[in-house]
Design an enzyme around this catalytic site. Structure first.
Site, short mmCIF file in Angstrom:
data_model
loop_
_atom_site.label_atom_id
_atom_site.label_comp_id
_atom_site.label_asym_id
_atom_site.label_seq_id
_atom_site.Cartn_x
_atom_site.Cartn_y
_atom_site.Cartn_z
N GLU A 311 0.56 -1.17 0.17
CA GLU A 311 0.03 -0.04 -0.09
C GLU A 311 0.82 1.17 0.19
O GLU A 311 0.58 2.11 0.93
CB GLU A 311 -1.15 0.19 1.20
CG GLU A 311 -2.10 -1.32 1.07
CD GLU A 311 -2.90 -1.22 2.26
OE1 GLU A 311 -2.79 -0.64 3.46
OE2 GLU A 311 -3.99 -1.57 1.94
N ASP A 385 -8.14 -9.01 4.08
CA ASP A 385 -7.74 -8.01 5.25
C ASP A 385 -8.40 -8.67 6.52
O ASP A 385 -8.13 -9.70 6.83
CB ASP A 385 -8.37 -6.70 4.72
CG ASP A 385 -7.78 -5.54 5.34
OD1 ASP A 385 -6.93 -5.76 6.31
OD2 ASP A 385 -7.81 -4.33 4.81
N GLU A 413 -12.44 -2.38 12.34
CA GLU A 413 -12.21 -1.54 10.87
C GLU A 413 -13.58 -1.86 9.96
O GLU A 413 -14.12 -0.98 9.66
CB GLU A 413 -11.22 -1.80 10.25
CG GLU A 413 -11.01 -1.11 9.03
CD GLU A 413 -9.66 -1.54 8.25
OE1 GLU A 413 -8.79 -1.87 8.90
OE2 GLU A 413 -9.52 -0.92 7.10
C1 BDP Z 1 -5.94 -2.07 6.10
C2 BDP Z 1 -6.27 -0.70 6.56
C3 BDP Z 1 -5.08 0.08 6.34
C4 BDP Z 1 -4.10 -0.37 7.12
C5 BDP Z 1 -3.71 -1.92 6.53
C6 BDP Z 1 -2.56 -2.55 7.08
O1 BDP Z 1 -7.53 -0.17 5.86
O2 BDP Z 1 -5.47 1.22 7.22
O3 BDP Z 1 -2.86 0.39 7.02
O4 BDP Z 1 -4.79 -2.72 6.31
O5 BDP Z 1 -2.85 -3.75 7.80
O6 BDP Z 1 -6.75 -2.99 6.78
O7 BDP Z 1 -1.32 -2.31 6.60
#
Ligand code: BDP
Length: 721
Positions: A311, A385, A413
């Site tokens: 990401e 996730d 979340e």
């Molecule tokens: C996702 C979230 C994000 C996190 C990412 C992570 O939306 O904010 O940074 O995972 O785990 O669930 O790195």
């Protein structure tokens, strides 16, 4: 006049009482309210008459002693004296191998079983016609865990007579991961701001630090990663390290070590180098020096957690290197200090067009065996996730020669933030108990992570924290149960969700049987209810974009396809779901043959995962005999109905628990009911465009047209920065 004065005195006394007993949730599960049953209280008071602790107790033992004094004072309504030598019937004697006489009372097998952090609590005859309680551990920290266990035992009103508890954690590093930013916002945090007051540190130290560490220790956690995985390199600069050292000093007496996240590009950002290439010797030197500096300031520093090439975060692939190159660079620099390197496997790439849920295995499996001994790969429970339901991450079955850690998300979340009720132990147990078959049947994730499948130390489990500055710590009062449950499962993953729910409820709300039964039932069903009204039958990632609160099945046209909802449900006139069998993306191929067989056929795939693995026509005949469309509609309706049942159950507790907590939960359940209707209506109206079928009998008509739901744009949602 005198009367008036008396009135004022009385009134302020009541006020004081009211303040002391404000049910704002601050005390968590460590309430230590007087035991109401007088007989039991007297029996406990007779059984524990003094606390015997060596004079020069190390700080953790002092914490154990102080906790016992506070706890017993609260529970028994009297001060139990602290002495250095047992002098009477009812002594509670704390000891480690430093006390050879005491220690000799414990068999070698028990000593071994207590391990590095465990304890033995045993009531024995004192040889003079009386009894004493032994609290014995191999190391001081075990006494702290044992002290909390004893207090829990008393709070749960369990008998002391034949007390004989031996307990040791199954996993060595039991960590909270805070996604806290240096400006005190918390990514995906729904309980206020970060607890760490960076600007005030190191001189000014909030009393809350101690209370935080105490809460962690009380459930058996032993480490905290202070900073967000989306890391800021500033945390590694000297001024911040001094602040971190101040926090570490607050936590140390509670057996809690601090860890930090390391930004891979830190050598450039704060080190003045031109590159962060892991194979560049200058980069290696920079990290070694930096880590030496950290250990100078914080001698018991735990180590780093790293999110790299995920990401948008920098990482070794920016230089054409592998995750192993990156991880080993840091692991080598940490090794001389016995530091741990946790490298996250939450990766998926814009360049890779393959199914996102496959990408962690694609990237990491080929690197099996290449990581250093002090490097651990941290894997989320699911391959996508932290959705309300996912199958387990297949990566656990693909790295037999690598240390693997489990990452769970305590913060909600995708499960309604701190508004909806979601007790997460059942979700986590699904992952822990999942059988990878990697080493034959019984190769569960729990047994991989705790090191019993193969010797792989250190063993690690992490939970993304749900704590913040809210007075009640977790936003939703009942979400405290998740902090509690994570700690208890990290210590002993064989505990059941039911046991933990029962324990937590009694500790938090007392032992009124109706209260305990009602709240435990609410907790236990709550996660499945959210699955039903938001993402039933294996649907996933159909939430609103950005903040992730509420429905968004229409989300499309984002910078990446795998950030949309349509990528994950693929609804059109012919059907819904993703074909992840060999005919489709073959994500199923990453699982053991046993799972391929079970999940590969829609007739044997459980309803819960059906649309995760299969793309099916709207009239597909479900196990219930109903067409898929009808089943889907009824699941959404069931979710709404279940929230209403929860509301009625909660309302039945009026007058049985204090108004403050009653109202707090009541309001949130009312909001959840509205949210559940929104989810149902938005999703069904959206999918109906494709199914072209009527809502079956029993499903309420939507309150608004689809456009209404699509046009909802929530602003200022907490946790989204
Ligand atoms: C996702 C979230 C994000 C996190 C990412 C992570 O939306 O904010 O940074 O995972 O785990 O669930 O790195």
């Amino acid at each position: 006049m005198r009367l008036l004065r008396r009135f004022f005195i009385l009134n302020s006394a009541f006020l004081l009482l009211a303040v002391l007993h404000a049910e704002d949730g601050y005390r968590l599960w460590l309430r230590y309210d007087p035991i109401a049953d007088e007989q039991l209280r007297a029996a406990y008071a007779a059984a524990i008459t003094e606390i015997v602790v060596p004079e020069k107790a190390p700080p953790v033992v002092a914490s154990a002693r102080d906790e016992l004094v506070t706890g017993l004072r609260g529970l028994l309504g009297r001060d139990i004296p602290v002495v250095t030598k047992a002098s009477r019937d009812g002594a509670l004697v704390l000891g480690t191998p430093d006390d050879p006489v005491l220690y000799a009372a414990i068999s070698e097998t028990d000593q071994r079983a207590a391990g590095m952090e465990g304890y033995l609590l045993r009531r024995i005859a004192d040889g003079r016609g009386g009894h004493r309680t032994l609290l014995v551990a191999n190391r001081p920290v075990g006494l702290l865990h044992g002290a909390f266990a004893l207090l829990r035992h008393l709070q749960l009103q369990r008998p002391l007579a034949d007390l004989n508890l031996l307990s040791a954690p199954r996993i060595e590093r039991r960590l909270l991961n805070h996604w806290d930013n240096l400006d005190r916002t918390v990514e995906r945090g729904y309980a206020g701001f970060s607890l760490w007051e960076w600007f005030y540190l190191p001189e000014i130290r909030s009393p809350r630090y101690r209370d935080y560490a105490r809460a962690l220790a009380s459930v058996g956690l032993n480490g905290t990663v202070l900073t967000n995985v989306n890391a800021n390199a500033q945390i590694l600069t000297r001024p911040y390290l001094d602040k971190v050292a101040a926090l570490a000093a607050e936590f140390r007496p509670w057996g809690i070590r601090v860890y930090l996240t390391a930004r891979f590009s830190a050598p450039i950002e704060i080190g003045g180098l031109k590159t962060a290439d892991p194979l560049d010797p200058a980069v290696a030197t920079w990290w070694r020096d930096k880590i030496d500096e950290i250990y100078q300031v914080i001698p018991d520093f735990g180590g780093f957690v790293v999110k790299a090439n995920s990401e948008g975060q920098p990482g070794p692939q920016d230089y054409g290197r592998t995750h192993a190159d990156g991880a080993n660079l840091l692991a080598d620099a940490l090794a001389p200090h016995n530091g741990l390197l946790v490298w996250r496997a939450f990766v998926y790439s814009a360049a890779n067009q393959d199914d996102r849920v496959k990408q962690a295995v694609t990237e990491f499996a080929p690197l099996d065996g290449q990581f250093r001994d002090n490097a651990v790969i941290q894997i989320k429970n699911g391959p996508l996730d932290f959705f309300p339901r996912e199958p387990f991450s297949p990566l656990f079955g693909h790295m037999p020669r690598t240390r693997l850690a489990l990452e769970l998300q305590i913060t909600q979340e995708y499960l309604g933030h701190s508004i909806q009720l979601a007790y997460l132990a059942p979700l986590w147990k699904e992952a822990l108990d999942a059988d990878t078959f990697a080493n034959g049947p019984g190769t569960t994730i729990a047994r991989i992570v705790d090191g019993s499948v193969k010797l792989q130390h250190p063993t690690v489990i992490a939970g993304v924290a749900n704590t913040g500055t809210d007075r009640n710590w977790t936003g939703h009062l009942l979400a405290q149960s998740n902090w509690y449950a994570f700690g208890r499962l990290a210590w002993d993953h064989t505990l059941t969700s039911e046991q933990i729910a029962d324990e937590w409820t009694r500790l938090t709300f007392g032992s009124d049987t109706q209260v305990v039964a009602t709240i435990s039932r609410l907790l236990l069903g709550s996660r499945e209810t959210i699955v039903n009204f938001s993402m039933p039958l294996g649907l996933h990632h159909i939430m609103a974009e950005g903040h992730h609160y509420g429905p968004g099945p229409w989300v499309a046209d984002r910078p990446r396809a795998d950030w949309t909802a349509v990528y994950y449900h693929r609804a059109d006139a012919t059907g819904i779901g993703v074909d992840r069998t060999a005919r489709g993306t073959n994500a199923l191929g990453q699982y053991a043959p046993e799972w391929q067989q079970r999940w590969g056929d829609p007739q044997t795939c459980p309803d819960e995962l059906l649309l995760w693995f299969h793309r099916l026509p709207w009239d597909f005949r479900m196990k219930s005999g109903r067409p898929l469309w009808d089943e889907l509609c009824l699941r959404y309706q069931q979710g709404v109905d279940e929230v209403r049942t929860m509301q009625r159950a909660w309302d039945s507790l009026r007058g049985r628990i204090d108004d403050e907590r009653f109202t707090h939960v009541q309001q949130r359940l009312a909001r959840e009911e509205k949210d559940a209707r929104d989810w149902r209506d938005a999703c069904l109206l959206y999918f109906q465009q494709f199914s072209q079928r009527p809502l079956p009998a029993g499903v309420e008509a939507p309150a608004h047209p689809l456009e209404h739901y699509r046009s909802i744009k929530l602003k200022n949602v907490p946790g989204h920065y």
